[in-house]
Design an enzyme around this catalytic site. Structure first.
Site, PDB file in Angstrom:
ATOM      1  N   GLY A  10      45.138  28.572  59.752  1.00  0.00           N
ATOM      2  CA  GLY A  10      43.687  28.629  59.897  1.00  0.00           C
ATOM      3  C   GLY A  10      43.019  28.795  58.543  1.00  0.00           C
ATOM      4  N   ARG A  72      48.209  23.287  61.266  1.00  0.00           N
ATOM      5  CA  ARG A  72      49.256  24.226  61.686  1.00  0.00           C
ATOM      6  C   ARG A  72      50.581  23.486  61.865  1.00  0.00           C
ATOM      7  NH1 ARG A  72      46.914  29.088  62.709  1.00  0.00           N
ATOM      8  NH2 ARG A  72      44.743  29.096  63.382  1.00  0.00           N
ATOM      9  N   ASP A 103      51.578  34.240  57.915  1.00  0.00           N
ATOM     10  CA  ASP A 103      53.016  34.396  58.185  1.00  0.00           C
ATOM     11  C   ASP A 103      53.680  33.098  58.651  1.00  0.00           C
ATOM     12  OD1 ASP A 103      51.550  34.543  60.496  1.00  0.00           O
ATOM     13  OD2 ASP A 103      52.634  36.238  61.353  1.00  0.00           O
ATOM     14  N   THR A 125      44.885  35.291  55.535  1.00  0.00           N
ATOM     15  CA  THR A 125      44.493  35.324  56.936  1.00  0.00           C
ATOM     16  C   THR A 125      43.303  36.247  57.089  1.00  0.00           C
ATOM     17  OG1 THR A 125      45.034  36.082  59.158  1.00  0.00           O
ATOM     18  CG2 THR A 125      46.354  37.021  57.407  1.00  0.00           C
ATOM     19  N   ASP A 127      42.665  37.673  59.636  1.00  0.00           N
ATOM     20  CA  ASP A 127      43.131  38.760  60.511  1.00  0.00           C
ATOM     21  C   ASP A 127      43.621  39.967  59.708  1.00  0.00           C
ATOM     22  OD1 ASP A 127      42.550  37.026  62.513  1.00  0.00           O
ATOM     23  OD2 ASP A 127      44.576  36.845  63.299  1.00  0.00           O
ATOM     24  N   ASP A 129      46.518  40.850  58.587  1.00  0.00           N
ATOM     25  CA  ASP A 129      47.659  41.555  59.180  1.00  0.00           C
ATOM     26  C   ASP A 129      49.013  41.200  58.571  1.00  0.00           C
ATOM     27  OD1 ASP A 129      47.834  39.003  60.156  1.00  0.00           O
ATOM     28  OD2 ASP A 129      47.801  39.546  62.284  1.00  0.00           O
ATOM     29  N   ARG A 171      44.342  38.133  66.311  1.00  0.00           N
ATOM     30  CA  ARG A 171      45.371  37.743  67.277  1.00  0.00           C
ATOM     31  C   ARG A 171      46.308  38.897  67.620  1.00  0.00           C
ATOM     32  NH1 ARG A 171      47.737  33.332  69.067  1.00  0.00           N
ATOM     33  NH2 ARG A 171      46.389  31.967  67.855  1.00  0.00           N
TER      34      ARG A 171
END
Ligand code: F6P
Length: 351
Positions: A10, A72, A103, A125, A127, A129, A171
């Site tokens: 993404g 992706r 990742d 990311t 996110d 994470d 996510r």
């Protein structure tokens, strides 16, 4: 050296700032030459590329998205995919490859490194994470966008005596939810780290309204899990890295809360607005530091490593360690959110 660059997974505000920093330092200080592979690993797999020189990176610092585009694509899931990647890199005489991604992207970097490719990874990311670094660029921008949205939703919720559920990205971890939820003064914050009971959320809202408040804001990460509803995700279509497409929990939650509380409830999904647009100054700076760190790692010969932020220092960690696990929201931040409310609502108060 002749160095390939790609952006996978993404997109994320700050990708262009990283590319620009790598190319500028590489050309000005090391005399490097760059090749941009297009659309993540698809570009290496299918030999899609573009030149990356000073002209190509001119003016891209404040631009969102990525001038290399992204996908992706997972070469490990294609026939002879990894071998085809090796062939493309050999064909163009690539001495080293810098992969910007999360990742999933870096799991491919690791496979190619194990096959002899001189890879450097840059963590990406919204996110936030990835376990190998304290902070990913793009996260600050996403939090700013989400917080502004929560501020806006606040005034309209208050005007209409409504509950508004704001669904944010995240996510496997609730970093965006907890940061934007606390910064935006949300009344309930739901994160993937702690599956929640919908009746407890409804009771929390009822208690708040019993205290005389007539509106509420609920922030929910798209990956938050309703207790007893785990199987629904199994039915959803998966991408090449085996992830289901998330989204929709906000609408489900809004409907369930309205029926349990009787409070008029609406849902807002922020979705990809959190990934689009110009990076914040903080992210531009962080992305630039990552870019400089990455090209320096190439010339230090530290292949198989990911550039990383530890405290306020740019360091490096083995890619294998960086992608070993998801970096979850720590209990301390969960406690901060819980401390701001009358009762310790289970999802943010337990654990
Ligand atoms: O991985 C980052 C992320 O933003 C997740 O939070 C979200 O689930 C996903 O990307 C959405 O990806 P896509 O662009 O494929 O819809």
């Amino acid at each position: 050296m002749k160095i390939g660059i790609l952006t996978g997974g993404g997109d994320c505000p700050g990708l262009n700032a990283v590319i620009r920093a790598i190319v500028r330092k590489g050309i000005f200080h090391y005399g490097d030459e760059f090749v941009g592979f297009l659309e993540g690993w698809r570009g290496v797999l299918e030999d899609m590329k573009r030149p990356l020189d000073l002209e190509a990176v001119k003016g891209i610092l404040p631009q969102g998205g990525t001038i290399l585009r992204t996908s992706r694509t997972n070469p490990a899931k294609k026939d002879n995919g990894l071998e085809r990647c090796l062939e493309t890199l050999r064909k163009h005489g690539i001495d080293a490859l810098i992969a910007l991604g999360g990742d999933d992207t870096q799991s491919v970097s690791l496979k190619l490194f194990e096959r002899g490719v001189k890879v450097i990874a840059v963590p990406k990311t919204i996110d936030n994470d990835l376990s190998g670094t304290d902070l990913c660029f793009g996260f600050d921008t996403a939090v700013s966008i989400a917080t502004e949205a929560i501020d806006r939703v606040h005034t309209t919720a208050e005007a209409h005596n409504r509950v508004i559920v704001v669904e944010v990205m995240g996510r496997d971890s609730g970093w965006i939810a907890i940061y934007s939820g606390v910064a935006g003064g949300a009344d309930v914050i739901l994160i993937p780290e702690q599956p929640f009971d919908i009746d407890e959320v409804a009771d929390t809202l009822k208690r708040r309204h019993d205290r005389g408040r007539y509106f509420s804001i609920v922030v929910v990460a798209e990956g938050a899990k309703l207790a007893n509803a785990a199987n629904e995700m199994e039915r959803r279509k998966k991408d090449e890295f085996c992830h289901v497409r998330l989204g929709g929990i906000g609408a489900t939650l809004a409907a369930e809360l309205e029926s349990r509380t009787g409070f008029e409830t609406r849902a807002v999904v922020l979705g990809h607005t959190q990934r689009g647009g110009s990076p914040t100054p903080f992210d531009r700076m962080l992305a630039t530091r990552y870019g400089i760190g990455a090209i320096d790692l190439v010339h230090a010969g530290k292949f198989g490593c990911m550039v990383s932020l530890k405290g306020n220092d740019i360091v490096s960690v083995p890619i294998a360690d960086a992608i070993a696990r998801t970096r979850c929201v720590p209990q301390e931040l969960i406690n901060v959110a819980a401390s701001l409310h009358e009762t310790h609502f289970t999802p943010v108060g337990k654990g």
